[in-house]
Scaffold this motif. Structure first.
Motif, mmCIF file in Angstrom:
data_model
loop_
_atom_site.group_PDB
_atom_site.id
_atom_site.type_symbol
_atom_site.label_atom_id
_atom_site.label_comp_id
_atom_site.label_asym_id
_atom_site.label_seq_id
_atom_site.Cartn_x
_atom_site.Cartn_y
_atom_site.Cartn_z
ATOM 1 N N VAL A 217 0.851 -1.197 0.000
ATOM 2 C CA VAL A 217 0.000 0.000 0.000
ATOM 3 C C VAL A 217 0.887 1.247 0.000
ATOM 4 O O VAL A 217 0.656 2.196 -0.772
ATOM 5 C CB VAL A 217 -0.946 0.006 1.238
ATOM 6 C CG1 VAL A 217 -1.654 1.349 1.363
ATOM 7 C CG2 VAL A 217 -1.980 -1.104 1.123
ATOM 8 N N ILE A 218 1.914 1.228 0.834
ATOM 9 C CA ILE A 218 2.822 2.384 0.871
ATOM 10 C C ILE A 218 3.487 2.576 -0.500
ATOM 11 O O ILE A 218 3.604 3.690 -1.002
ATOM 12 C CB ILE A 218 3.876 2.216 1.998
ATOM 13 C CG1 ILE A 218 3.168 2.236 3.359
ATOM 14 C CG2 ILE A 218 4.929 3.314 1.936
ATOM 15 C CD1 ILE A 218 4.054 1.881 4.542
ATOM 16 N N THR A 219 3.885 1.466 -1.119
ATOM 17 C CA THR A 219 4.500 1.548 -2.453
ATOM 18 C C THR A 219 3.540 2.193 -3.446
ATOM 19 O O THR A 219 3.912 3.108 -4.179
ATOM 20 C CB THR A 219 4.878 0.121 -2.943
ATOM 21 O OG1 THR A 219 5.792 -0.433 -2.024
ATOM 22 C CG2 THR A 219 5.497 0.167 -4.331
ATOM 23 N N MET A 220 2.298 1.734 -3.457
ATOM 24 C CA MET A 220 1.334 2.241 -4.438
ATOM 25 C C MET A 220 1.021 3.723 -4.219
ATOM 26 O O MET A 220 0.683 4.437 -5.154
ATOM 27 C CB MET A 220 0.018 1.453 -4.365
ATOM 28 C CG MET A 220 0.157 0.009 -4.743
ATOM 29 S SD MET A 220 0.871 -0.197 -6.375
ATOM 30 C CE MET A 220 1.169 -1.939 -6.366
ATOM 31 N N LEU A 221 1.107 4.149 -2.973
ATOM 32 C CA LEU A 221 0.763 5.550 -2.698
ATOM 33 C C LEU A 221 1.961 6.484 -2.843
ATOM 34 O O LEU A 221 1.800 7.654 -3.165
ATOM 35 C CB LEU A 221 0.169 5.692 -1.300
ATOM 36 C CG LEU A 221 -1.164 4.973 -1.060
ATOM 37 C CD1 LEU A 221 -1.690 5.303 0.329
ATOM 38 C CD2 LEU A 221 -2.208 5.341 -2.110
ATOM 39 N N SER A 222 3.147 5.949 -2.582
ATOM 40 C CA SER A 222 4.270 6.902 -2.564
ATOM 41 C C SER A 222 5.558 6.416 -3.199
ATOM 42 O O SER A 222 6.583 7.060 -3.058
ATOM 43 C CB SER A 222 4.553 7.327 -1.119
ATOM 44 O OG SER A 222 4.866 6.196 -0.346
#
Lengths: 293, 443
Positions: A217-222
């Motif tokens: 999720v962190i990868t996809m957002l940032s």
């Protein structure tokens, strides 16, 4: 222990702590400050929440956010794919050690390299469409990166392919540490492959799956900048179909001379990432506790 | 054993403390170092689009005896931001590469660039062809370095195959559409290139908008709110692009192909006409044995600028932080001396920006013909150089791509352009007055 002895360790680490605060803390404070200013060059007048107002009132910003959220669709696919491959490898598929290396290769290659290659492959007259045409599947020979209908999905495909490699390695590492006697017992009790996976293996992998989901999720957002930068022609195109928040920030600071706007969006992104990091640390703590137990 | 461990840990902590203190001390002092008065720094860009320029820069700084010039090639993405950040910190280089129009004008408005008139000799400055877009408030802020004629090109072989006169490119929009029809009937892609990175759309708009305004100042007014892209007179370029799309005249791979590979398609005989840039002409003409011709965008508009060749230049200027502006000006003049102009041509195969340069060194007839019309004849500045960065990124490039993909109409592109122009005014209230003044200067 006297007063000096108690202070000694803190004194030893103080310079490094100060250095870390200087390297990470100072820019962070500066970004928060800039987000309330209309910056030209390196400073500008205080304008309160005006930068935030402008961002929230702009369609393009919300479009970028929507694209980041759409990329979250990739996460269940990545988890399912990674699990499937990891379990197949765990089952000692013939040549599994070679497969393991091959599957992990995309992850050790730099994103710009694989994105540039992928971009060539998915051009309208590129190898993918040529192969589809050769197979008689002309209806599938789409304008993968040139049409705003498909471009984000093509980027997502690339992200899944690369980021799933990390999932496979994580899951496989966990699988190799499982207590094999449980699986063996299930097998003796007559459980088929699916039942063993569902009732024996997956419950033991819950923590690592949760961990992988959160970092994804962190990868996809940032952390998808490199993918969209290369695949979207450096500008989130075609049109604005692959614009994401990171690219919005990059454009604001580098191409539009709007550091105040870039800082405001960075603050928002930082706060969202922070919210996600909290459960990540909780999971790591729980994983450690489970391992200790 | 325990004692050893304690000692190691202590030593480790001591070492960490020393390292941290050292690093902190190192970073606490500014990276200032004394520079000799006769030493100048020059941040430049151009090797990326004109291979060989690095060799030229290395040689001229070596040849220059009056001062030591330290050149640094900048990355494309940070040419403006790196300079502006350094200038804001009072640490800009003495000499700075400057793109034309708004790409250096914002730095002028921020006070980061010095006016060259009074520093560089008038005749030298004028001969370097900095173009009108280097002027603000009666001063000139850039010296021309190398020229960029903005051209359309066509493949003469494809024209011949389609039964068109290879020595006569279409000049009007109607003649152009008729030529496209013939080319299409002959099974060829009449016009296009590659728009995946967006720049093709910028060029098309730049050529097209020149036919919709009587002066660059009118183009500037599209951003100050005095004129609007919703007016059909100003979104006409996108309507024309839509016309080409609907007629099936654009090459099918255009949306997934980048600008330069797209121009290669014309050179390779896969697309008949499209946009290019003068600096490519020598190589493209050589590759095709002179079968590439230069043309002005076919005329659909009735403005005073319509049908005139567009001429842009890359330039250099002097920053506000130059230790000795006169010494920096002397170096700029040195670059315009005949020997250095000749050297630029030798190293790059391209021309220097100087209208006194002896063009007899050019052998290729197609290049000579192009240079006579674009470089030495009556020309106009490239009006797309006045568009603000935000509008460029959020309206100009996306609009072109979406019209080419058939996702929006020309009128919808105009509505998007007007909306983003309004957003630009909201995001940049401090820039609007400068733009208004600039519009008057360019009017």
């Amino acid at each position: 222990m006297d007063q000096t002895s108690r202070l000694k360790p803190y004194l030893y680490v103080a310079p490094l702590v100060a250095l870390l605060l200087f390297v990470f803390g100072y820019p962070l404070v500066q970004i928060f400050e800039y987000s309330f200013k209309q910056i030209r060059g390196i400073d500008g007048p205080w304008i309160g929440f005006r930068n935030y107002e402008l961002i929230f009132g702009q369609d393009l910003f919300w479009e970028a956010v929507r694209h980041n959220l759409m990329l979250l669709i990739a996460i269940p696919i990545m988890i399912a794919w990674s699990l499937l491959v990891a379990i197949l490898l765990y089952d000692r598929l013939k040549g599994w050690k070679v497969y393991r290396i091959v599957i992990f290769v995309p992850y050790i290659l730099a994103v710009p390299i694989i994105a540039a290659i992928m971009k060539k492959m998915f051009q309208f007259n590129g190898p993918v469409n040529e192969a589809l045409r050769w197979l008689g599947a002309d209806f599938l020979a789409l304008d993968w990166i040139g049409s705003s209908d498909y471009a984000l999905w093509t980027v997502m495909l690339l992200i899944i392919w690369r980021e799933a490699a990390l999932g496979i390695v994580l899951f496989l590492a966990r699988l190799l540490n499982l207590d094999e006697s449980l699986t063996e017992a299930a097998k003796l009790d007559g459980a088929n492959w699916w039942q063993r996976v569902w009732y024996v293996i997956l419950p033991q992998m819950r923590v690592v799956i949760e961990f992988y989901a959160v970092i994804s999720v962190i990868t996809m957002l940032s952390s998808v900048f490199a993918y969209v930068y290369i695949m979207g022609g450096g500008r989130g195109g075609p049109g604005t179909s692959t614009m994401v928040v990171e690219l919005y920030i990059f454009g604001a600071i580098v191409r539009q001379s709007l550091p105040g706007i870039a800082s405001a969006v960075s603050v928002l992104l930082f706060l969202v990432s922070l919210l996600l990091i909290v459960p990540l640390f909780a999971m790591r703590r729980r994983a450690n506790e489970e391992e200790t137990a | 054993m325990t004692k050893t461990t304690d000692l190691s840990r202590r030593r480790l902590m001591q070492a960490s403390a020393a390292l941290g203190a050292g690093a902190l001390a190192g970073s606490a002092f500014p990276a200032w170092r004394a520079r000799a008065a006769e030493e100048m720094t020059m941040w430049w860009w151009g090797e990326q689009e004109l291979p060989g320029l690095q060799g030229y820069v290395d040689e001229v700084v070596k040849k220059y005896g009056a001062a030591t010039v330290k050149p640094m090639l900048q990355d494309t993405a940070v040419v403006i931001s790196q300079f502006q950040t350094a200038a804001a910190a009072g640490n800009a280089p003495d000499i700075q590469f400057l793109w034309n129009g708004i790409y250096h004008m914002e730095s002028v408005w921020l006070g980061y660039v010095q006016a060259l008139d009074g520093l560089v000799k008038d005749d030298v400055l004028k001969a370097s062809q900095p173009t009108l877009l280097s002027n603000y408030d009666g001063h000139t802020y850039r010296m021309g370095w190398y020229p960029l004629p903005m051209i359309w090109i066509y493949n003469k072989d494809m024209f011949e195959k389609a039964g068109l006169d290879p020595e006569k490119a279409p000049e009007t929009w109607d003649a152009f559409l008729a030529a496209c029809e013939k080319l299409k009937s002959a099974g060829m892609s009449p016009v296009g290139g590659g728009i995946q990175d967006g720049y093709w759309g910028e060029w098309f708009f730049g050529h097209g908008l020149a036919q919709c305004v009587d002066s660059p100042g009118q183009a500037v007014e599209l951003f100050t709110g005095e004129r609007s892209f919703e007016d059909p007179a100003y979104h006409a370029p996108w309507v024309k692009l839509e016309e080409l799309k609907k007629a099936g005249f654009l090459n099918p791979e255009m949306s997934s192909t980048e600008l330069y590979p797209g121009i290669d398609l014309i050179v390779a005989g896969k697309v008949a006409m499209g946009e290019s840039i003068g600096s490519r002409m020598p190589a493209d003409s050589k590759k095709t044995n002179g079968k590439i011709g230069a043309m002005v965008m076919p005329v659909f508009g009735k403005s005073k600028l319509a049908g005139k060749p567009i001429f842009d230049t890359q330039g250099i200027g002097i920053s506000k932080d130059a230790k000795d502006p006169k010494a920096a000006a002397a170096f700029l003049e040195f670059l315009q001396a005949p020997e250095q102009l000749k050297l630029l041509h030798e190293k790059t195969g391209w021309l220097p920006s100087n209208n006194t340069f002896d063009t007899s060194v050019i052998q290729d007839a197609a290049v000579v013909s192009m240079w006579k019309r674009w470089g030495q004849g009556e020309n106009i500045p490239y009006v797309a150089n006045v568009v603000p960065g935000q509008w460029y990124e959020q309206a100009l490039l996306p609009a072109g791509q979406q019209v080419v993909a058939g996702k929006i109409t020309g009128a919808e592109a105009g509505a998007l352009a007007a909306k983003v122009a309004k957003e630009w005014r909201d995001f940049n209230p401090d820039m609007v007055d400068h733009y208004k003044k600039w519009a008057k200067d360019l009017g």
